[in-house]
Every structure is written in structure tokens, then in C-alpha cells.
Motif scaffolding. Structure first.
Motif, PDB file in Angstrom:
ATOM      1  N   ARG A 170      98.950  13.798  54.422  1.00 52.18           N
ATOM      2  CA  ARG A 170      99.344  12.515  53.874  1.00 52.18           C
ATOM      3  C   ARG A 170      98.179  11.843  53.164  1.00 52.18           C
ATOM      4  O   ARG A 170      97.050  11.855  53.639  1.00 52.18           O
ATOM      5  CB  ARG A 170      99.872  11.604  54.995  1.00 52.18           C
ATOM      6  N   GLY A 171      98.446  11.295  51.990  1.00 50.39           N
ATOM      7  CA  GLY A 171      97.406  10.624  51.220  1.00 50.39           C
ATOM      8  C   GLY A 171      97.203   9.186  51.664  1.00 50.39           C
ATOM      9  O   GLY A 171      97.775   8.715  52.651  1.00 50.39           O
ATOM     10  N   VAL A 172      96.390   8.469  50.919  1.00 47.25           N
ATOM     11  CA  VAL A 172      96.053   7.080  51.248  1.00 47.25           C
ATOM     12  C   VAL A 172      97.248   6.173  50.980  1.00 47.25           C
ATOM     13  O   VAL A 172      97.816   6.172  49.877  1.00 47.25           O
ATOM     14  CB  VAL A 172      94.839   6.614  50.430  1.00 47.25           C
ATOM     15  N   ILE A 173      97.619   5.409  51.989  1.00 44.26           N
ATOM     16  CA  ILE A 173      98.698   4.410  51.900  1.00 44.26           C
ATOM     17  C   ILE A 173      98.080   3.053  52.198  1.00 44.26           C
ATOM     18  O   ILE A 173      97.337   2.901  53.181  1.00 44.26           O
ATOM     19  CB  ILE A 173      99.831   4.698  52.924  1.00 44.26           C
ATOM     20  N   ASP A 174      98.374   2.055  51.375  1.00 48.32           N
ATOM     21  CA  ASP A 174      97.747   0.747  51.593  1.00 48.32           C
ATOM     22  C   ASP A 174      98.465  -0.029  52.690  1.00 48.32           C
ATOM     23  O   ASP A 174      99.472   0.421  53.243  1.00 48.32           O
ATOM     24  CB  ASP A 174      97.674  -0.050  50.289  1.00 48.32           C
ATOM     25  N   GLU A 175      97.934  -1.218  52.988  1.00 47.74           N
ATOM     26  CA  GLU A 175      98.472  -2.005  54.106  1.00 47.74           C
ATOM     27  C   GLU A 175      99.915  -2.434  53.875  1.00 47.74           C
ATOM     28  O   GLU A 175     100.658  -2.696  54.822  1.00 47.74           O
ATOM     29  CB  GLU A 175      97.596  -3.233  54.352  1.00 47.74           C
ATOM     30  N   ALA A 176     100.324  -2.520  52.617  1.00 46.52           N
ATOM     31  CA  ALA A 176     101.698  -2.922  52.302  1.00 46.52           C
ATOM     32  C   ALA A 176     102.651  -1.736  52.281  1.00 46.52           C
ATOM     33  O   ALA A 176     103.841  -1.906  52.014  1.00 46.52           O
ATOM     34  CB  ALA A 176     101.730  -3.624  50.947  1.00 46.52           C
ATOM     35  N   GLY A 177     102.133  -0.522  52.576  1.00 47.39           N
ATOM     36  CA  GLY A 177     102.981   0.660  52.579  1.00 47.39           C
ATOM     37  C   GLY A 177     103.108   1.320  51.221  1.00 47.39           C
ATOM     38  O   GLY A 177     103.931   2.227  51.039  1.00 47.39           O
ATOM     39  N   GLY A 178     102.299   0.890  50.247  1.00 43.97           N
ATOM     40  CA  GLY A 178     102.342   1.476  48.917  1.00 43.97           C
ATOM     41  C   GLY A 178     101.291   2.562  48.740  1.00 43.97           C
ATOM     42  O   GLY A 178     100.393   2.723  49.569  1.00 43.97           O
ATOM     43  N   SER A 179     101.418   3.311  47.661  1.00 49.39           N
ATOM     44  CA  SER A 179     100.482   4.389  47.367  1.00 49.39           C
ATOM     45  C   SER A 179      99.778   4.111  46.043  1.00 49.39           C
ATOM     46  O   SER A 179     100.431   4.064  44.998  1.00 49.39           O
ATOM     47  CB  SER A 179     101.216   5.728  47.272  1.00 49.39           C
ATOM     48  N   PRO A 180      98.465   3.942  46.053  1.00 46.05           N
ATOM     49  CA  PRO A 180      97.736   3.732  44.791  1.00 46.05           C
ATOM     50  C   PRO A 180      97.946   4.882  43.803  1.00 46.05           C
ATOM     51  O   PRO A 180      98.024   4.649  42.596  1.00 46.05           O
ATOM     52  CB  PRO A 180      96.275   3.652  45.245  1.00 46.05           C
ATOM     53  N   PHE A 181      98.059   6.103  44.321  1.00 48.54           N
ATOM     54  CA  PHE A 181      98.253   7.245  43.429  1.00 48.54           C
ATOM     55  C   PHE A 181      99.629   7.188  42.777  1.00 48.54           C
ATOM     56  O   PHE A 181      99.765   7.382  41.566  1.00 48.54           O
ATOM     57  CB  PHE A 181      98.084   8.560  44.205  1.00 48.54           C
ATOM     58  N   TRP A 182     100.656   6.923  43.567  1.00 48.03           N
ATOM     59  CA  TRP A 182     102.009   6.821  43.008  1.00 48.03           C
ATOM     60  C   TRP A 182     102.075   5.719  41.951  1.00 48.03           C
ATOM     61  O   TRP A 182     102.627   5.910  40.869  1.00 48.03           O
ATOM     62  CB  TRP A 182     103.026   6.551  44.115  1.00 48.03           C
ATOM     63  N   ASP A 183     101.494   4.580  42.273  1.00 49.41           N
ATOM     64  CA  ASP A 183     101.531   3.466  41.328  1.00 49.41           C
ATOM     65  C   ASP A 183     100.815   3.820  40.020  1.00 49.41           C
ATOM     66  O   ASP A 183     101.222   3.377  38.934  1.00 49.41           O
ATOM     67  CB  ASP A 183     100.871   2.227  41.948  1.00 49.41           C
ATOM     68  N   GLY A 184      99.772   4.639  40.107  1.00 50.41           N
ATOM     69  CA  GLY A 184      98.999   4.956  38.920  1.00 50.41           C
ATOM     70  C   GLY A 184      99.544   6.101  38.105  1.00 50.41           C
ATOM     71  O   GLY A 184      99.202   6.257  36.935  1.00 50.41           O
TER      72      GLY A 184
END
Length: 343
Positions: free
Chosen positions: A166-180
């Protein structure tokens, strides 16, 4: 206290659901959805029932059970071959080097290439241990039980094995990689995409994901910083995989950018080092503060497969094991067990 790894059954659905709710997102193989988990258990039951000695589209689900209380405290999964039903996508990090004579400079651009290179490989995944049990080597017991099962049924697994972290998930449950990256093309946030993938598979990636390379330099700093980085909770799992011989070869998950580790199946430490022996005796003299060596023990086939820690010592042409592990495994003198050293 004694724990055993065994095949999951339909009666474990509620236990799996309760554990799935604790994963915190991004854990595709253990979705907090009863229907999806029930489908997994049905597929697993069919895999355990199939007797053909060949690689198929099998999913095996296991649980960690406290033999004293009957409570289920962990789980893991093995996919015999990925990409048989729909494509198995990864990003492979590559590079493009270009030279300008006029400027006298050479430029190297790192690129994400959508890839199905890993199709056909076996996959180990879905490992979760209840927070209250993260001591005493139970994580290793769950992880390594998968390799002993693969060894016992070697013809049903591929020559290459992968593990997605599993990659990095932020505190809000989002993924910086997915967003980018992917989120820009799908019009859905990471949580929705992750949930959809867990329930229905990733064919929608094939339908909508652009096939051209993605230049890493064009991503945000945040997205770039998490490429190939495991979630903080997965660092121990990454170390365990490395101990088994897995390596990161520039493949990452298309959703969260986490590393995908690979290894030649026959080179997995637990498979390569395990030995078979006949149980000569069951001894009350073996155990902690007594004598003997604590090792991983496995026995049985398919739905009858079980793994536990046990105390052993050589005995004649075989081994002696302690009574508690013999009871957990259902082993009697004269039967065979597989054993491998505990790290």
C-alpha cells in the motif's frame, strides 16, 4: 496462547468484515464490504476444492485463529495468477535520455509507463493482523504461511511472485499519487476509485486510463515524493518481503504509487529453506524455558492445510514436536510436517 493459520470458511465473514473496517483505506484485497468479502470467500472455497495440479485463476484466503478462544485475529491471501480474468496493470518507471548538440547537454526524463508485464505472476497479499496481536511474531507467521502453502502446492503457482504494498495515504484518506496522475482522468477521488476496484476489479482502468507515458517531472512535488514509497504501516511488511528475497524493480501500483515487489518463486527464502520430516514423537519436554528450537510448522493439503509455530528437536530419522503445536496442527506420530527456521 496458541495460534494457527487455516483456510478461511464462510463462517469467517463477520471476522473478516470487522478486520476490513480497521484497514484505513487503500487495502484493495480486504474491502470493508460484506458482499465483496462473501464473493472472495466463495471464490476461495472453490479454489480449495479444485484438485487439478495446474495454475488457474485461484484465490486462497486464510485466517489466523486463536486456538484457545476460537477468535480470528488476522488474515492473508494468495492469488495463483493475476491478469487471467482482466489485465493486471502496473506503472513501470523507465527513462528517456535525449541529447542536444546545440546546448551541449543531455537530458534524462523519468517516465511512468502503463504496463502489464506482471500478468501471470502469483500474488501474495491481503495480510492484516489485528492491532491487539502485533507481537510475538504473528505477522511473520501469517506472511510465511503463504509461502509454505505455495511450496506444498507448487504446481498451482507461477514461477514469479509479486506483492503490492500500500502506498502513502494522507490523513483525509486521499492519495497524493492518485490526485497527481490518474485522478485527473477519471473524475473520481481515490476513495471511490479504490472502493470500485476492490468490488469490481480494475477493467475501468483499461477503459479510461490514457496509454501514453507520464513524465514524472510534470507531476506535483507531493505526487513525486510518494512514488515507490510504502505506507508507514507497510514498512515492516516491506522488510519481511526483502528478507524472503523480494526486490523492488521499479513497478508501482497504479492507484497509490506504492511499490510492487517481485521474486522468482523458487527463490523465496521460506520455500527454498523448508524441509519435510516425519513426526517421530510428541513431547511434553519441548517448549519455552525447556528445550528445543522454535520453528514454523505446516501440514495438510488444500482446505486441510495448517501452519503454526512449534518447538522441535531432531529425533531419529525425523523430528519431535511439542504437544501444543501438535494439537493445533492435528498431527500425530507417523505423519509428515514441513518445517523451516524462525527468523
Amino acid at each position: 496462547m496458541s495460534f494457527v493459520i487455516r483456510a478461511a470458511t464462510a463462517s469467517d465473514l463477520q471476522h473478516l468484515y470487522e478486520m476490513a473496517k480497521r484497514t484505513g483505506g487503500g487495502f484493495t484485497n480486504l474491502p470493508p464490504d460484506r458482499k465483496a468479502l462473501g464473493t472472495k470467500l466463495g471464490r476461495s472455497a472453490a479454489a480449495f476444492d479444485r484438485t487439478e495440479e495446474a495454475v488457474g485463476d485461484d484465490l486462497f484466503v486464510f485466517v489466523l485463529e486463536n486456538t484457545e478462544t476460537g477468535e480470528v485475529r488476522g488474515t492473508c491471501q494468495i492469488f495463483s495468477a493475476v491478469g487471467l480474468k482482466w489485465p493486471f496493470y502496473s506503472y513501470r518507471i523507465g527513462a528517456l535520455t535525449q541529447h542536444s548538440e546545440e546546448l551541449g547537454r543531455t537530458f534524462r526524463a523519468d517516465i511512468l509507463n502503463l504496463s502489464t508485464d506482471l500478468e501471470g505472476a502469483s500474488e501474495v497479499g491481503g495480510l492484516f493482523l489485528h492491532p491487539g496481536e502485533r507481537a510475538g511474531g504473528l505477522g511473520l507467521l501469517i506472511a510465511r504461511s503463504r509461502y509454505l502453502f505455495m511450496r506444498a502446492h507448487r504446481s498451482r503457482f507461477a514461477d514469479r511472485t509479486l506483492a503490492e504494498l500500500r502506498g502513502v495515504i494522507d490523513e483525509a484518506g486521499g492519495s497524493p499519487f492518485w490526485d497527481g496522475v490518474a485522478g485527473r482522468f477519471f473524475g473520481m477521488n481515490f476513495q471511490d476509485a479504490d472502493e470500485f476496484n476492490a468490488k469490481f476489479g480494475n477493467q475501468f482502468i483499461a477503459d479510461l486510463m490514457p496509454k501514453h507515458p507520464v513524465y514524472i517531472a510534470m507531476l506535483s512535488d507531493h505526487a513525486r515524493s510518494v512514488i515507490g514509497v510504502p505506507h508507514p504501516s507497510g514498512r515492516a511488511a516491506m522488510r519481511m518481503l526483502e528478507e524472503e528475497g523480494f526486490a523492488w524493480e521499479n513497478y508501482i501500483d497504479i492507484f497509490d504509487g506504492g511499490p510492487t515487489m517481485t521474486v522468482r518463486t523458487d527463490q523465496i527464502h521460506s520455500i527454498r529453506e523448508a524441509k519435510d520430516a516425519q513426526v517421530i514423537a510428541i513431547s511434553d519436554e519441548l517448549g519455552e524455558h525447556r528445550r528445543g528450537e522454535k520453528r514454523l510448522l505446516a501440514t495438510g493439503k488444500l482446505a486441510g492445510f495448517r501452519t503454526a509455530y512449534g518447538w522441535t528437536e531432531p529425533s531419529g530419522d525425523g523430528i519431535a514436536i511439542d504437544r501444543q503445536s501438535a494439537r493445533a496442527l492435528g498431527v500425530e506420530p507417523g505423519q509428515s510436517v514441513t518445517h523451516v527456521a524462525r527468523w
